[in-house]
Design an enzyme around this catalytic site. Sequence first.
Site, PDB file in Angstrom:
ATOM      1  N   GLU A   1      38.985 -27.402   3.265  1.00  0.00           N
ATOM      2  CA  GLU A   1      38.852 -26.562   4.471  1.00  0.00           C
ATOM      3  C   GLU A   1      39.922 -26.868   5.512  1.00  0.00           C
ATOM      4  O   GLU A   1      39.882 -26.328   6.608  1.00  0.00           O
ATOM      5  CB  GLU A   1      37.490 -26.765   5.169  1.00  0.00           C
ATOM      6  CG  GLU A   1      36.279 -26.489   4.337  1.00  0.00           C
ATOM      7  CD  GLU A   1      34.970 -26.758   5.105  1.00  0.00           C
ATOM      8  OE1 GLU A   1      35.012 -27.106   6.299  1.00  0.00           O
ATOM      9  OE2 GLU A   1      33.904 -26.617   4.492  1.00  0.00           O
ATOM     10  N   GLY A   2      40.839 -27.787   5.212  1.00  0.00           N
ATOM     11  CA  GLY A   2      41.792 -28.230   6.231  1.00  0.00           C
ATOM     12  C   GLY A   2      41.250 -29.337   7.111  1.00  0.00           C
ATOM     13  O   GLY A   2      41.869 -29.692   8.127  1.00  0.00           O
TER      14      GLY A   2
END
Lengths: 334, 334
Positions: free
Chosen positions: A301-302
């Site tokens: 998801e970063g």
Amino acid sequence: MLRNNLQSIIDLKTKPPGSLGLLEKIALQIGLIQKTNKPKLKKPTIIVFAGDHGIAKEGVSNYPQEVTYQMVLNFLNGGAAINIFSKENRINLKIVDAGVNFDFKKNNKLIISKIGNGTNNFLNEKAMTKVQYELCMKKGGDIVEKIYNSGCNVIGFGEMGIGNTSSATMIMSNLCNIPIEKCTGRGTGLNKIKLKRKIEILKKAQAFHGKKNDPALILRIYGGFEIAQMCGAMLSAYEKNMLILIDGFIASSAFLVAYKIKSGIIGNALFCHQSDENGHKTLLKFLKAEPILKLNMRLGEGTGCALAYPIIKNAVAFLNDMASFESARVSNKK
Amino acid sequence: MLRNNLQSIIDLKTKPPGSLGLLEKIALQIGLIQKTNKPKLKKPTIIVFAGDHGIAKEGVSNYPQEVTYQMVLNFLNGGAAINIFSKENRINLKIVDAGVNFDFKKNNKLIISKIGNGTNNFLNEKAMTKVQYELCMKKGGDIVEKIYNSGCNVIGFGEMGIGNTSSATMIMSNLCNIPIEKCTGRGTGLNKIKLKRKIEILKKAQAFHGKKNDPALILRIYGGFEIAQMCGAMLSAYEKNMLILIDGFIASSAFLVAYKIKSGIIGNALFCHQSDENGHKTLLKFLKAEPILKLNMRLGEGTGCALAYPIIKNAVAFLNDMASFESARVSNKK
């Protein structure tokens, strides 16, 4: 010469030389990228690319495919880890539907960049067509261009896609020439039996397609619309000389393809964390990358980018704002 | 039971169980300290204790003793690394003269808590008297009490004092029963020859005083007014059930004494980073501590606390604000 000038500024800050460790390297790198001893980070942004994977139907994940779209809705509602971390660290967050198997209602927080409702199953066909691959590269690049034009010069990449550690494994295995067993891992948390099965499936796919060298072809075969768009996005960010933040295993696999296409991109990249996913440590080693954080995370998801960002910001701040021995009238070494 | 309740809240957030790694442990620990599943971090503060050391005249550091007071002035003027990092991460910063060999002009940014103009040289006498030791413990505690009363519940400790890796080495060697060679390191950057000499001097001191077990006595002998005040400050923070942030090698040596006096303090402590200073890794292992950051830093001043703080804040934020599988309607494991 800028490198020597930067290094000497860093060395003459009021601290023993080298005592800020990795932060000194980060400051130097960013100075070199921006070609200045007063670098600035502007409008930090993380883009999360989401996509579905044909291979998911082989049971390579602990979670059903619908989790991809459900998590996209969670991103849009602000409830996921990346929402929390972006907000805490004041990073802009963009969500991209790169090819999720779901028709989202219009939502101005969602960037529609859909290639299809998920890729083909790479067990017995190429994940995407040549046209789809090219669309991915272009659309990923276009998204970055727009963000760049709004004044951003530091960009991180994250992803969501049930089954995408399988894609990343195949990309890594082919491009690094490392056996599948050493590239793959438990993903969202497979047990030993399921992991063994995942390895068997991936080996079958490798036998079917044969070993390849061409990075673009490998990306096409093992796909991930989100991985391919990330790759296009990274190359575009490099073209615009942005600072590029790399997240975990899957983002690193997209980076690996970009690096094989344009090796100079590595000078613009910071590797934000070393994921707990089995292959990531090896992949970082292959890239000679020094990860900023090692927090035993494996979420994607970063989230690694968002958590490393304050450290990067602090590195830039010390370069800009710390006093020198001379300016602070502190005696230097005996 | 609170632990189970917290763990289950963490496990049911929209992410694979355990995938936030160390952040999950930090969130759990802070919840347990504050006895709630909605913990809050209030008015984060770092105190930097500065003091001079008699042992400095033996040439155990690369820098002359006056650097201690010069760096205090640098702190007061906002030019040191800890100033930059505290500001970036929105942490209050307090500077304490615990016993610097300099008479500072009145400055409302400086807390005067002076015990003397530096300790005695522990090569041939105790660094401080019993009265001085007791004053340190009390004064350090008083400083924390005042900060606590202003509404702070998370406090970090840093230090400045030319020669203080020598004190920390002696404390560690005695309390962990580990030979001096394995506890000491290059400090601000000694070369091999100077490091060898440092070890010889410290061995001589150990031979002179003999092996000791009593933590208070060891602290008195090898001193550091700043180390002793930090120790008193940490014990006071524990009494008030604050979250305690431990910086590098020297702060950890102060913590070691506090831990030997009241072992329960370890439940309130987060070890912010693993320093590059030789003994620190071993000391963290002795304490069974898992450091948050490993950035090859070796600066002190509380810089590790300041850089780890955003991660701690993010851990608390995910516990408070992330959606659960149920609230976000995301399918849980197959």
